[in-house]
Scaffold this motif. Sequence first.
Motif, PDB file in Angstrom:
ATOM      1  N   GLU A 118      15.872  41.017  29.754  1.00 14.37           N
ATOM      2  CA  GLU A 118      15.547  41.285  28.087  1.00 14.37           C
ATOM      3  C   GLU A 118      14.215  40.160  28.426  1.00 14.37           C
ATOM      4  O   GLU A 118      14.780  40.018  29.158  1.00 14.37           O
ATOM      5  CB  GLU A 118      16.758  40.975  27.515  1.00 14.37           C
ATOM      6  N   GLY A 119      13.010  40.338  27.593  1.00 14.37           N
ATOM      7  CA  GLY A 119      12.081  40.003  27.450  1.00 14.37           C
ATOM      8  C   GLY A 119      10.884  39.712  28.022  1.00 14.37           C
ATOM      9  O   GLY A 119      10.112  39.412  28.466  1.00 14.37           O
ATOM     10  N   PHE A 120      11.511  41.360  29.023  1.00 19.41           N
ATOM     11  CA  PHE A 120      10.427  41.589  30.012  1.00 19.41           C
ATOM     12  C   PHE A 120       8.491  42.215  28.731  1.00 19.41           C
ATOM     13  O   PHE A 120       9.264  42.731  28.178  1.00 19.41           O
ATOM     14  CB  PHE A 120      10.372  42.949  30.895  1.00 19.41           C
ATOM     15  N   THR A 121       7.769  42.140  29.345  1.00 22.30           N
ATOM     16  CA  THR A 121       6.372  43.061  28.623  1.00 22.30           C
ATOM     17  C   THR A 121       6.726  44.242  29.610  1.00 22.30           C
ATOM     18  O   THR A 121       7.119  44.393  30.541  1.00 22.30           O
ATOM     19  CB  THR A 121       5.396  41.943  28.605  1.00 22.30           C
ATOM     20  N   GLY A 288       2.553  42.539  16.452  1.00 20.07           N
ATOM     21  CA  GLY A 288       4.063  43.425  16.938  1.00 20.07           C
ATOM     22  C   GLY A 288       4.444  42.822  17.986  1.00 20.07           C
ATOM     23  O   GLY A 288       3.963  41.506  18.447  1.00 20.07           O
ATOM     24  N   PRO A 289       5.650  43.070  18.646  1.00 20.17           N
ATOM     25  CA  PRO A 289       6.705  42.618  19.421  1.00 20.17           C
ATOM     26  C   PRO A 289       5.315  42.193  20.937  1.00 20.17           C
ATOM     27  O   PRO A 289       4.194  42.502  21.151  1.00 20.17           O
ATOM     28  CB  PRO A 289       7.330  43.922  19.206  1.00 20.17           C
ATOM     29  N   ILE A 290       6.229  40.945  20.899  1.00 22.55           N
ATOM     30  CA  ILE A 290       5.388  40.227  22.158  1.00 22.55           C
ATOM     31  C   ILE A 290       6.425  40.360  23.587  1.00 22.55           C
ATOM     32  O   ILE A 290       5.769  40.077  24.873  1.00 22.55           O
ATOM     33  CB  ILE A 290       5.337  38.765  21.984  1.00 22.55           C
ATOM     34  N   ALA A 291       7.582  41.898  23.026  1.00 20.08           N
ATOM     35  CA  ALA A 291       8.647  41.631  24.784  1.00 20.08           C
ATOM     36  C   ALA A 291       9.495  42.526  24.147  1.00 20.08           C
ATOM     37  O   ALA A 291       9.670  43.056  23.429  1.00 20.08           O
ATOM     38  CB  ALA A 291       9.475  40.186  25.030  1.00 20.08           C
ATOM     39  N   SER A 292       9.789  42.990  25.324  1.00 15.75           N
ATOM     40  CA  SER A 292      11.266  43.589  24.573  1.00 15.75           C
ATOM     41  C   SER A 292      12.754  42.982  24.878  1.00 15.75           C
ATOM     42  O   SER A 292      13.419  42.509  25.449  1.00 15.75           O
ATOM     43  CB  SER A 292      11.346  44.906  25.945  1.00 15.75           C
ATOM     44  N   PRO A 293      13.042  43.003  23.251  1.00 14.54           N
ATOM     45  CA  PRO A 293      14.166  42.663  23.124  1.00 14.54           C
ATOM     46  C   PRO A 293      15.584  42.749  23.694  1.00 14.54           C
ATOM     47  O   PRO A 293      15.380  44.745  23.000  1.00 14.54           O
ATOM     48  CB  PRO A 293      14.200  41.721  21.225  1.00 14.54           C
TER      49      PRO A 293
END
Length: 340
Positions: A118-121, A288-293
């Motif tokens: 989680e949190g990876f771009t 937009g999103p800054i990472a994958s939640p």
Amino acid sequence: MKKFLFILLFFVLILAGTGLVGYAYYNSVGEKPLNTNEEIIEVNVEPNDNFSRVLTRLDNEGLLRNLLLTRVYFRFNPIETALKPGTFKINAQGSLHEIIQELNEGEDIYEVTVAIPEGFTIERMGEAFEEKGLFSKEAFIQAVKNYIVPSWLENTDERHYVLEGYLAPATYKFRKGQTPSFVVDTMYKAFVNRMYAVLKETGEDLPTSEWNELITIASMIEREAASVEEMPRVASVIYNRLSKGDKLQLDATVVYALGLNAKDKVTLEDLKVESPYNTYYVRALPIGPIASPGAAAIKAAINPEITEYLYYVLDPSIRQHFFTSDYNEFLQKKREFQGN
């Protein structure tokens, strides 16, 4: 009469001997069904294969001593088969049961396990796939850019990647030679499935037109929170600041705007970057999103804690944030935690 009995006994002995030899050969096929001097061979199992098809394939390759007797032995000495597709290394000198067990429990030698936290771009995902030898980071990013995004996802040139935030973090198993486009499609579909699962669990009926805002908030929660337990509280700060019309001023958005994976400390100069992702620059959500939640961050974005908090600062001694609604208290704690 004696001569007849002798001849009869002779034939009985021959038949018995033949039977014993045949039975011994039958058992030997079960103990060593493969016809090869190799110690280890590779066995390929196709999707939807059963063990009978695997035996036929081995026989066609000249690797079975006797197909019929092997099937008979398997019929009268059954063992449960749980075959899965892939290519497996087995002991070529092993028994039929040992071979089946190796196929049941073995690892596909061409399968690669890739953990995407989680949190990876997207950039960091590309690096992870390259590190595992599946394909290059550049090939992954190109597949992301070429992916036909759904109509509900606003495709704007100002975004770093339109699919940022929409490739599910998880542990994946892919086969060597798998195309980057297949991987991207798999990860996007995993995100959609997870999103619907979270919405069902939380009892929300959120149209896809509102997913972008939710995932953008969830991505900030993912990158800002020090723990899963903190996530609903971090979410409350984000919503409270938005409702007041304040800038969010989240360092994680600056790091993303600068195209970095991580940064120990954001400088005052960094805060000035003119980017639609920089929440020190824009008085709104990032573009937009800054990472994958992960699921926990999405749930926190749906169900934030109800607080009056507007600020938080990390206490490095316990790796947790201190939350407050008082700006002066925030500054005091910031000086205390940062040793100023």
